[in-house]
Design a protein around this motif. Structure first.
Motif, PDB file in Angstrom:
ATOM      1  N   VAL A 185       0.955  -1.046  -0.036  1.00 57.38           N
ATOM      2  CA  VAL A 185       0.008   0.026   0.001  1.00 57.38           C
ATOM      3  C   VAL A 185       0.882   1.173  -0.049  1.00 57.38           C
ATOM      4  CG1 VAL A 185      -0.134   0.145   2.492  1.00 57.38           C
ATOM      5  CG2 VAL A 185      -1.959   1.245   1.125  1.00 57.38           C
ATOM      6  N   GLY A 186       0.699   2.137  -0.974  1.00 56.67           N
ATOM      7  CA  GLY A 186       1.450   3.226  -1.054  1.00 56.67           C
ATOM      8  C   GLY A 186       1.079   4.226   0.076  1.00 56.67           C
ATOM      9  N   GLY A 187       2.312   5.116   0.420  1.00 55.33           N
ATOM     10  CA  GLY A 187       1.936   6.079   1.332  1.00 55.33           C
ATOM     11  C   GLY A 187       2.135   5.520   2.987  1.00 55.33           C
ATOM     12  N   ASP A 188       1.574   6.110   3.657  1.00 52.47           N
ATOM     13  CA  ASP A 188       1.436   5.593   5.149  1.00 52.47           C
ATOM     14  C   ASP A 188       0.683   4.569   5.200  1.00 52.47           C
ATOM     15  OD1 ASP A 188       1.521   5.341   7.888  1.00 52.47           O
ATOM     16  OD2 ASP A 188       1.417   7.622   8.376  1.00 52.47           O
ATOM     17  N   GLY A 189       1.136   3.182   5.482  1.00 52.86           N
ATOM     18  CA  GLY A 189       0.522   1.961   5.491  1.00 52.86           C
ATOM     19  C   GLY A 189       0.241   1.380   6.823  1.00 52.86           C
ATOM     20  N   LYS A 190       0.663   2.069   7.896  1.00 52.01           N
ATOM     21  CA  LYS A 190       0.874   1.130   9.039  1.00 52.01           C
ATOM     22  C   LYS A 190      -0.473   0.574   9.437  1.00 52.01           C
ATOM     23  CE  LYS A 190       0.115   5.349  11.836  1.00 52.01           C
ATOM     24  NZ  LYS A 190       0.445   6.413  10.825  1.00 52.01           N
ATOM     25  N   SER A 191      -1.654   1.259   9.227  1.00 52.06           N
ATOM     26  CA  SER A 191      -2.988   0.545   9.556  1.00 52.06           C
ATOM     27  C   SER A 191      -3.296  -0.518   8.571  1.00 52.06           C
ATOM     28  CB  SER A 191      -3.982   1.657   9.426  1.00 52.06           C
ATOM     29  OG  SER A 191      -4.272   1.933   7.970  1.00 52.06           O
ATOM     30  N   HIS A 229       7.345   7.512   1.415  1.00 58.29           N
ATOM     31  CA  HIS A 229       5.887   8.149   1.247  1.00 58.29           C
ATOM     32  C   HIS A 229       5.741   8.517  -0.288  1.00 58.29           C
ATOM     33  CE1 HIS A 229       1.978   9.425   3.121  1.00 58.29           C
ATOM     34  NE2 HIS A 229       1.856   9.400   2.010  1.00 58.29           N
ATOM     35  N   TYR A 230       6.736   9.517  -0.692  1.00 57.32           N
ATOM     36  CA  TYR A 230       6.475  10.092  -2.061  1.00 57.32           C
ATOM     37  C   TYR A 230       6.919   8.948  -3.028  1.00 57.32           C
ATOM     38  CZ  TYR A 230       7.633  13.138  -5.808  1.00 57.32           C
ATOM     39  OH  TYR A 230       7.700  13.677  -7.178  1.00 57.32           O
ATOM     40  N   TYR A 231       8.002   8.199  -2.889  1.00 56.76           N
ATOM     41  CA  TYR A 231       8.287   7.408  -3.820  1.00 56.76           C
ATOM     42  C   TYR A 231       7.157   6.258  -4.164  1.00 56.76           C
ATOM     43  CZ  TYR A 231      12.536   9.861  -3.401  1.00 56.76           C
ATOM     44  OH  TYR A 231      13.666  10.719  -3.596  1.00 56.76           O
ATOM     45  N   THR A 232       6.430   5.898  -3.237  1.00 57.84           N
ATOM     46  CA  THR A 232       5.619   4.748  -3.595  1.00 57.84           C
ATOM     47  C   THR A 232       4.165   5.294  -3.977  1.00 57.84           C
ATOM     48  OG1 THR A 232       4.714   5.002  -1.188  1.00 57.84           O
ATOM     49  CG2 THR A 232       6.309   3.384  -1.706  1.00 57.84           C
ATOM     50  N   GLU A 233       4.046   6.749  -3.937  1.00 55.63           N
ATOM     51  CA  GLU A 233       3.038   7.181  -4.485  1.00 55.63           C
ATOM     52  C   GLU A 233       2.971   8.232  -5.782  1.00 55.63           C
ATOM     53  OE1 GLU A 233      -0.013   7.640  -0.534  1.00 55.63           O
ATOM     54  OE2 GLU A 233       1.111   9.390  -1.211  1.00 55.63           O
ATOM     55  N   ALA A 234       4.092   8.622  -6.112  1.00 55.13           N
ATOM     56  CA  ALA A 234       4.572   9.567  -7.168  1.00 55.13           C
ATOM     57  C   ALA A 234       4.360   8.779  -8.445  1.00 55.13           C
ATOM     58  CB  ALA A 234       5.791  10.102  -7.024  1.00 55.13           C
ATOM     59  N   PRO A 235       4.612   7.573  -8.738  1.00 52.62           N
ATOM     60  CA  PRO A 235       4.371   6.887  -9.844  1.00 52.62           C
ATOM     61  C   PRO A 235       3.053   6.844 -10.570  1.00 52.62           C
ATOM     62  CG  PRO A 235       5.646   5.565  -8.492  1.00 52.62           C
ATOM     63  CD  PRO A 235       5.117   6.582  -7.623  1.00 52.62           C
ATOM     64  N   VAL A 236       1.861   7.271  -9.668  1.00 47.16           N
ATOM     65  CA  VAL A 236       0.519   7.199 -10.194  1.00 47.16           C
ATOM     66  C   VAL A 236       0.192   8.401 -10.959  1.00 47.16           C
ATOM     67  CG1 VAL A 236      -0.610   8.543  -8.463  1.00 47.16           C
ATOM     68  CG2 VAL A 236      -1.848   6.728  -9.303  1.00 47.16           C
ATOM     69  N   LEU A 237       1.102   9.518 -10.828  1.00 48.28           N
ATOM     70  CA  LEU A 237       0.764  10.546 -11.351  1.00 48.28           C
ATOM     71  C   LEU A 237       0.870  10.572 -13.199  1.00 48.28           C
ATOM     72  CD1 LEU A 237       2.930  13.198  -9.290  1.00 48.28           C
ATOM     73  CD2 LEU A 237       0.501  12.883  -9.251  1.00 48.28           C
ATOM     74  N   HIS A 238       1.604   9.754 -13.573  1.00 46.89           N
ATOM     75  CA  HIS A 238       1.700   9.484 -14.843  1.00 46.89           C
ATOM     76  C   HIS A 238       0.517   8.518 -15.443  1.00 46.89           C
ATOM     77  CE1 HIS A 238       5.694  10.994 -15.947  1.00 46.89           C
ATOM     78  NE2 HIS A 238       6.093  10.663 -14.671  1.00 46.89           N
ATOM     79  N   ALA A 239      -0.104   7.902 -14.412  1.00 43.72           N
ATOM     80  CA  ALA A 239      -1.423   7.334 -14.807  1.00 43.72           C
ATOM     81  C   ALA A 239      -2.538   8.297 -15.147  1.00 43.72           C
ATOM     82  CB  ALA A 239      -1.484   6.105 -13.659  1.00 43.72           C
TER      83      ALA A 239
END
Length: 264
Positions: A185-191, A229-239
């Protein structure tokens, strides 16, 4: 001179994107959608995509003549009791309005949607047999799947780091253990950690996890990779850019790096 043929208004662009990334997928606690909108009838020639609506992102949008900024993290998340030049968030909102910039944020619905944050990650890591997982209420956000080839935790950690372009990853677990089943899970996934354990994952990848998660992981027979956090979510921007261009190929898409941290 750019023709307005097949270029949407702000309202039309937001309506189209909301059809592709529906609000029904948003978590109950979330706040996303139209953050500020000075002119819903403005013709959209240029769009800036950013993970975060920083002052730098807004200034860059103004320089490029972008009347729309699209982000993953909401500009307005917590309720504002006032809008003045004293607060960082309200300052950004004021700047956007003064420069005729609409801000649109797609948060948890972009995490959950097919082809969103976590499907992009699963594709980057070349997983197959992918399904959803997560805690109650957010079961459609996380993704869990299988690696084509078994790797050691060390090999897979390097693989994750290289695929994301992350300057470093924080790994908890026996580096020699074999991993095949991957929860992410991208971002803050502790939960999402307990759900990853219950799903029988060998390794849980997220942007950032709590210290408690890293303490519990070895005793839960699961490894943890924190890849930023940034690196697991930033790839979606191109999508998102691809979704826009599929409908409106005449729009110019700009990307902004809002990563707030550097590794020294």
């Amino acid at each position: 001179m750019i023709s307005n043929i097949n270029l949407p208004t702000v309202k039309e662009l937001y309506s189209y994107l909301s059809g592709q990334i529906p609000t029904s997928l948003s978590s109950e606690w979330d706040n996303d959608g139209l953050m500020v909108c000075p002119d819903s009838g403005a013709i959209v020639n240029n769009v800036l995509l950013t993970l975060d609506v920083t002052s730098g992102a807004l200034k860059r949008a103004a320089e490029l003549g972008c009347c729309v900024v699209i982000s993953h993290h909401p500009l307005l998340f917590h309720p504002l009791k006032s809008i003045t030049d004293a607060g960082a968030v309200s300052q950004r909102a004021i700047y956007a309005l003064q420069n005729n910039i609409t801000v649109v944020s797609f948060h948890t619905r972009l995490d959950a949607v097919i082809g969103g944050v976590n499907d992009v990650l699963a594709s980057i890591f070349e997983l197959y047999d992918i399904s959803n997982f997560g805690p109650v209420g957010d079961e459609n956000i996380g993704r869990i799947g299988m690696l084509k080839n078994v790797m050691t935790l060390h090999e897979f950690s390097v693989f994750v780091k290289d695929k994301l372009g992350s300057p470093a990853v924080l790994v908890t677990g026996d580096l020699k253990r074999e991993v095949r089943k991957v929860a992410l899970v991208g971002g803050d996934g502790k939960s999402f950690f307990p759900a990853a354990v219950s799903a029988g994952a060998d390794v849980f990848i997220t942007g950032r996890a709590s210290f408690d998660v890293t303490v519990d992981a070895p005793e839960s027979n699961i490894a943890v990779i924190e890849a930023g956090h940034y690196y697991t979510e930033a790839p979606v921007l191109h999508a998102i850019g691809d979704i826009i261009l599929k409908m409106y190929p005449g729009i110019n898409i700009e990307y902004y790096n809002s990563c707030p941290s550097v590794l020294l």
